[in-house]
Structures are given as C-alpha cells and as structure tokens.
Design an enzyme around this catalytic site. Structure first.
Site, short mmCIF file in Angstrom:
data_model
loop_
_atom_site.label_atom_id
_atom_site.label_comp_id
_atom_site.label_asym_id
_atom_site.label_seq_id
_atom_site.Cartn_x
_atom_site.Cartn_y
_atom_site.Cartn_z
CB CYS A 279 -0.99 -0.01 1.16
SG CYS A 279 -0.27 0.22 2.81
CG HIS A 337 -4.78 1.00 3.56
ND1 HIS A 337 -3.97 0.32 2.69
CD2 HIS A 337 -5.75 1.57 2.79
CE1 HIS A 337 -4.41 0.45 1.46
NE2 HIS A 337 -5.50 1.21 1.49
CG ASP A 362 -6.33 3.00 -1.47
OD1 ASP A 362 -5.20 2.71 -1.92
OD2 ASP A 362 -6.80 2.45 -0.45
CG ASN A 402 -15.87 6.31 11.06
OD1 ASN A 402 -15.77 6.72 12.20
ND2 ASN A 402 -15.75 7.10 10.01
CG ASP A 404 -18.99 -0.16 15.53
OD1 ASP A 404 -18.22 0.81 15.52
OD2 ASP A 404 -20.19 -0.09 15.86
CD GLU A 451 -13.75 5.99 17.52
OE1 GLU A 451 -14.87 5.72 18.00
OE2 GLU A 451 -13.39 5.61 16.39
CD GLU A 456 -17.83 7.03 16.50
OE1 GLU A 456 -17.54 6.19 15.63
OE2 GLU A 456 -18.47 6.76 17.54
#
Length: 756
Positions: A279, A337, A362, A402, A404, A451, A456
């Site tokens: 990357c 990344h 990207d 973001n 979870d 966070e 958020e």
C-alpha cells in the site's frame, strides 16, 4: 513554394522563459510545458509585413488521435479571432498580439483555457494559404489558476503538495508510528512521457480514445484513471501487488525508497508491471504522478485500518480456543493502510462547494469500483459526515476509519462466543507530512468525530442507514429484473471482488480493548453475527506493558498486568500466544504458545512476564511487520467468563548512521559515510547490500555489495556520488542482509550550484 519563398521565417516557443513562469522549469527547460488557464509567449517571424486588420492568422491546437471541437480536443482560433468555429466548440484557446510585436516579428500570447484536457498538444499556424507546424507542447493542471478545479489558494501548500520532490510516509502501528523518507522524483527525466503513457494505456482509452482524451479536462476523471493504472490488477499498470512472503522475480516492497525507480523501470520494460508493491508503495507512486500532472496530492496513513469485505461496517475477528484451529475471516484490520488525498473541486456532488477539497484516492487493489480495481476520489468532508451514498467508494473508505469490531472465540464444537465488541478500535492517528517541515500532522479529526462522542455514533448510524437503504434499493432493482427478462440487461449489480487474501489481524487500542467479558454465544455456521447488546464492564482488566523497547536483534520482553475488580479470589487459565503478522492482518507464522495457571487476588495486580527470544522470532519476522501477542484468560470456576487482550509489537530496526563528509555541488563528487553495527551476538550477517537513491543526487539506484558482518562488529562504508540538481535533496540508504530486511536511513543534502 520553396523555403525561400515561404511566408514563415521561423518560430521560437521560448521554453525556458515560459516554463519558468508556468512553474515547470524543474521538469524541463527545453520542452515547452505549460499550465492551463495561463498565457504563454511565442515569437513568429514572417516574410511580409503583418497587419491584424488586413490579414488573418489562423492557429489550430489539437490533442489525441480524433480531435473534435465539441470534445474540447480541437481548438480553432487566431489573430484577429474571426475564425469560423463549430457551435458546439468547447475549451476554446485564445491568442493575443503582444504590444512588442513588429510588422514581421509577431509576439503572440496563447492561452489554453482552464478546462483544457491535459496532455500533449500540437500547434499549427496558417497565413496566406500556407500552413506550418509551430511545435508540440504539454498542458498540465494549474493549481495557481482560480478557474482550474485544482486551484489551491495557499502558495506554501502548492510548494508542498505539487512542487516538493521529497516526502515522508508513516508506517508501523498506532502506538509505534515510524516515519520513512520517500523520494517522489516527479520532475525526473521522462516523467512527463511516463505519466502520459499511464493515461494512454488505461482501459477507458482503449475502449473510446476520443472520449477518454476529452475527459482529461476533469481531475476527478483523471485521478480515477491513475488510481486504476498504478496497480496492474486489470490492465498494464505500474505495480504488481504482493502480500505474501516470497518475492521471487522482483523486489520486496520494503526495498523501495522512492517512486521514480519504479516508474522508470515500468517505462523501460515496455509497460509491464514492476514487482512488487504494497500500500505505501502504491501511494508513493500515485502521488508522484498526480504532482507531475499538477494535481495537489499528499500521502496519508490510517492506523488500525479496517478492510470491510462485506460492506456492513462490522469487522469480525476470530480467536481460536486452546487446541482449536484458527478460523479465517474475510474482514481484517491492517496495522496501517496508506492512500493519498488529491485536492480538487467536486461540482458533480454539490454546486455550493460542500465537498470540494481533499479527496481520498487509493490505488491499492482491494475492491472493485465500477468493475475496475480503483478507489476514489472520495471527499474527506463526505466521509466525516457519513454521506455514503455519494461518489466514489465512500462506504469502503468510511469503514476503513470507522468500522465497529466484534471479537469471537471459536470453540471446539464450532460454536462462537462473542467475547468483546469495540466501537473505537479502527481509525487512529491518521497522519500526513506537515507543510514545509518533516513533522507529522494528525488529520484524524477531518475524517471522523472523536471516539466516544454522541456525534461519532450519530454519524455512524446515519452512514449505516444510508448503506442499508442503498442495499434495499439494489435488491428491489434485482427483483424487478428477475420478473422481466427483457429488462435483465439494464439491471446494474455492483460487483465487489477481493484482490488481497488476508486473515484476522489486531492492533492494540488502550484499555477499552483489553477489558473484555463473555458475551453472546452462537452456534457455528455464519460469519455475519451481530450481537444484540454490548456486554457490561468486566470484573477483570488486562493490559500489556513493554519491559524494554522491542529492538530487532534482541529478545522481546513484555509483561501482562491483570487486576480483579471483584471481591473474590479468581483462579485463571492464561493462554498466551505470539504470531508473526503481515501489516495487512495476515498471520504468517506461530512463534510460541504457552498456558499458565494463575491466582488473581482481589484488588491486587498480577504481573506475568513474557519473553520472546530473538532466535524464536527472527526467521518468521524476516518478511513480517509485527508480533501479535494475545492473552486469552479463562475463569476456571466460570469457564464462560473469558477475557482477551492483544498487543501489536512493532520491532525497532537496529540503528544505521548516514552522513555527508563533504559539501555538495552540482556535477562535483560528493562524499558520505554509512556506519552499521551487527547487534546480534550469535549470528554473522551475510548477503549484505547497500542501495542508494535520491532524485537530483543519483540518476538511478546504486547497489553496493558488502562483506559479511560478524557478531558485534561495526561496518563503515565510504561512498561518493555526483549531484545533478541544486537545492535541498534527500539521500536514502537501504541496508539489506540475511537477518534484517531493508533498514532505512536518510539525510538531507544541500546541493549548491557549481561556479566555474
């Protein structure tokens, strides 16, 4: 008509002066390279006196194989501008007769409009029935021009994001951020030809060259094309990705210290992919091409970066119970990344400029976008707001910062126990180089709200609801297509393919990650388990601490601290495992595993020392990036009560010293010195090489083979090179051997002009 009778006596394109005014003299002083939206001067000598009221000077500018006025790839203009043009003509050039002109010396100011397609153009002139080639020129984007979509107001930012050939790329982990010098070299030899060839070889150009060349007026389109062409997944792209541990036929991605050696190699071997990249290499290379084209660009690193394979904003990680084979996950969390941000307007998304500015682009081939491995441009402002229904690829990038996380324990019978749910593990210390310095700039707040805040969670829920709405819409469209065979070909189903095979990975994230408790249990069979509720705070907390800095070549020493919040004595089984991990979350090898029985007293700390010997980890870690140390603790009296703590240990490379021992002048030999000591007391270092690179300093990579280095011995290398460009430059040295891979060192070289 013979040459002596020609109406034209000669032309001067003034490349040196024009290029200086257009900020392209770093690229060339011989080839005319201009920026759109800004006039450039040429001088045309004619045999007969010219009067603009009596004569017509017709000029034609064209680009591409099939130039047309309606696509902006052909422009007819002149002095005076009474040229007959198509009603559908767009991107019309302009010519003015300068006041310094005389009757037979015409000084012309030509202006390509701010919407001119970038690329190579041909200029011809016609006077009195005779036509002549004026010359060829290259037109680039213009961040200095307010009418250009890449306009950047701050001059210091333009110097950094367009003109700076040296940069810094951040790697490591969120707790151990490691800066590394990267040489972009966007103004090196043949970079114009290389960048234009990248545009010409893209799949859209092969399909419809006229439309592709016309679309190069748009930086949104071009950034998307370049994103696809830097990887070689679908086309004749620049770099071949490799996330394994074997790099036969090429170089390990960690070998590279700059973009230009890669781009030049691709160009010289007939546009075949260079082996190999990961990357940060993909990001460094695309940044060079974007800066050359005139699009402001910077490299960005996201630590604890999620790869959400099934687009549900949930990362499932599986941990095997003792004696159980680990279960693979299609999702993963990378230590880091790296992508780039490109600066441009987005009038396609909003007329009020709501999504103008930095856009994520990207080139790393992770998922397909519109059938091709590319990503972006995705507005950072849209990612912050959770606008996942906008173009391009915002759901994927939103998940990277973001998503979870849910940790599952896989038991012997195949059932899964939810041992932890974490909303804060992903997306930390999002970093880029500061303007005008080598300091790290944290830009996390531009991607996500803090966070733990209500905002958020509000944005996360909003983004998830939009993605659910889009999924339902797609399902409805598919159902309609199934009911009507005649409409089947008109149904568009988004295809998402995984280009990188990767397994579970983890990155340490403070006490929230280390305080774990038993949660929901399910029977085996699916990978998309989502718990109904998050378990309450556990009665046991766990935390890893480093006894000493983890240096490669030495034993790694940690301790696991446990503390009971309950009033009773706890009898615990502690399963500690150590794995060698690639940075993208793939476990490459198991290094050691041990199970200890411990008694945890209420209100007391229990410290368990962990030692990972160098002899145990050094071979598995040769081509890996971190050690994953996991502790799975089971309450013997209540076996369903399990607690998980994970630490990501990034080894610190042995120090390497690099310095100049003489002053540096253009075209004069400059001397330097490299010193390295073998820190290993039991091994001789063999197959030692030292590679130097740096734009303006060495034309191509210079590799020096070195003698073996015995244990605790010091190696001193004196070297020389001949700089060929002035200014502050960065020399990068890469030391590689049998035991240590690609240890980097860099130093600044201030090159002065020679005085003869």
């Amino acid at each position: 008509m013979t040459d002596s009778e020609s109406v034209f006596k000669g032309v001067d394109l003034h490349p040196k002066n024009n290029n200086f005014l257009h900020h392209t003299s770093e690229i060339s002083v011989d080839q005319l390279i201009v920026r759109r939206g800004q006039p450039f001067k040429l001088t045309l000598n004619v045999a007969q006196p010219f009067g603009p009221k009596l004569h017509q000077l017709h000029i034609t500018a064209k680009t591409g194989e099939i130039p047309t006025e309606k696509q902006g790839t052909l422009s007819l203009f002149g002095v005076s501008d009474v040229v007959t043009r198509s009603r559908s003509a767009i991107a019309v050039w302009k010519a003015d007769l300068h006041k310094d002109s005389s009757l037979q010396t015409l000084v012309l100011n030509l202006t390509p409009p701010a919407v001119t397609p970038v690329g190579e153009w041909i200029l011809t002139v016609k006077l009195g029935g005779e036509e002549m080639l004026l010359g060829k020129l290259v037109v680039l984007y213009n961040p200095w021009c307010p009418d250009d979509w890449v306009y950047l107001k701050d001059e210091n930012e333009i110097k950094e994001y367009v003109m700076n050939e040296q940069g810094v790329i951040y790697r490591g982990s969120q707790r151990h951020i490691s800066p590394g010098a990267w040489d972009f070299g966007q103004f090196e030899d043949n970079m114009v030809e290389i960048s234009l060839l990248i545009l010409d070889l893209n799949l859209k150009h092969e399909k419809d060259p006229a439309d592709d060349v016309s679309a190069r007026c748009n930086p949104i389109y071009v950034s998307r094309v370049v994103s696809a062409m830097i990887n070689s997944q679908d086309d004749r792209g620049v770099l071949q990705g490799n996330w394994g541990t074997s790099f036969i036929g090429g170089y390990s991605p960690s070998h590279w210290s700059g973009s230009y050696p890669i781009l030049r190699r691709w160009y010289n071997i007939g546009a075949h992919p260079v082996k190999y990249g990961q990357c940060w290499v993909f990001a460094g290379v695309i940044c060079s091409v974007m800066r050359l084209l005139g699009i402001p660009c910077r490299v960005v690193t996201n630590f604890s970066s999620a790869h959400d394979n099934n687009a549900n904003l949930i990362i499932d990680e599986y941990h095997a119970d003792y004696g159980v084979a680990p279960k693979a996950s299609h999702d993963s969390i990378w230590n880091y990344h790296v992508w780039v941000e490109a600066w441009m307007r987005r009038p396609d998304l909003s007329e009020d400029g709501a999504f103008d500015g930095w856009q994520v682009v990207d080139p790393t081939p992770q998922e397909k976008s519109d059938g091709i491995f590319c990503c972006g441009p995705a507005p950072v402002k849209a990612i912050l707001k959770g606008e996942t229904d906008l173009k391009y690829d915002i759901p994927f990038v939103f998940a990277e910062v973001n998503a979870d996380c849910i940790d599952w324990l896989v038991k012997a019978d195949g059932s899964k126990l939810n041992i932890y749910s974490d909303t804060a593990r992903v997306g930390h210390n999002i970093s880029t180089k500061s303007v005008g310095s080598k300091k790290r700039l944290d830009i996390t707040d531009s991607y996500k709200y803090r966070e733990g805040t209500e905002k958020e969670r509000e944005v996360f829920d909003y983004a998830q609801s939009k993605m659910d709405d889009d999924e339902e819409k797609d399902e409805d469209e598919i159902e309609e297509g199934e009911d009507d065979d005649e409409m089947e070909d008109n149904v568009a189903v988004e295809e998402r393919d995984d280009a990188i095979s990767s397994d579970e990975e983890e990155d340490d994230e403070s006490e929230e990650e280390e305080e774990n408790e038993a949660g929901n249990e399910t029977s085996g069979g699916t990978d998309a388990e989502i718990p109904i509720c998050i378990p309450p705070p556990p009665p046991v907390t766990m935390q890893f601490e480093e006894v000493s800095p983890p240096r490669n070549g030495k034993d790694v020493r940690l301790k696991l601290l446990l503390r009971s919040e309950s009033s009773s004595v706890r009898s615990l089984s502690v399963n500690i495992s150590v794995q060698a991990m690639t940075y993208n979350g793939f476990p490459a090898a198991s290094i050691q595993t041990e199970v200890k029985d411990k008694i945890l007293l209420p209100g007391k700390d229990l410290s368990i020392r962990i030692r990972v010997p160098f002899l145990a980890y050094h071979k598995p870690m040769l081509d890996c990036d971190s050690l994953k140390v996991s502790a799975l603790v089971t309450d013997k009296e209540r076996p369903d009560n399990m607690y998980l703590a994970v630490d990501d240990v990034v080894l610190i490379d042995p120090p390497i010293s690099l310095k100049m021992t003489s002053s540096a002048k253009v075209n004069r030999a400059t001397r330097g010195e490299m010193i390295f000591m073998n820190p290993v007391v039991t091994e001789t270092l063999t197959n030692c090489t030292l590679t130097f690179s740096g734009s303006g300093l060495v034309k191509e990579e210079v590799e020096v083979k070195l003698p073996d280095i015995k244990p605790n011995n010091r190696l001193r290398v004196n070297f020389s090179f001949v700089p060929y460009k002035c200014g502050k430059r960065t020399l990068v040295a890469d030391f590689d051997c049998s035991t240590f891979r690609d240890i980097k060192a860099s130093c600044t070289v201030n090159v002065q002009p020679s005085r003869f």
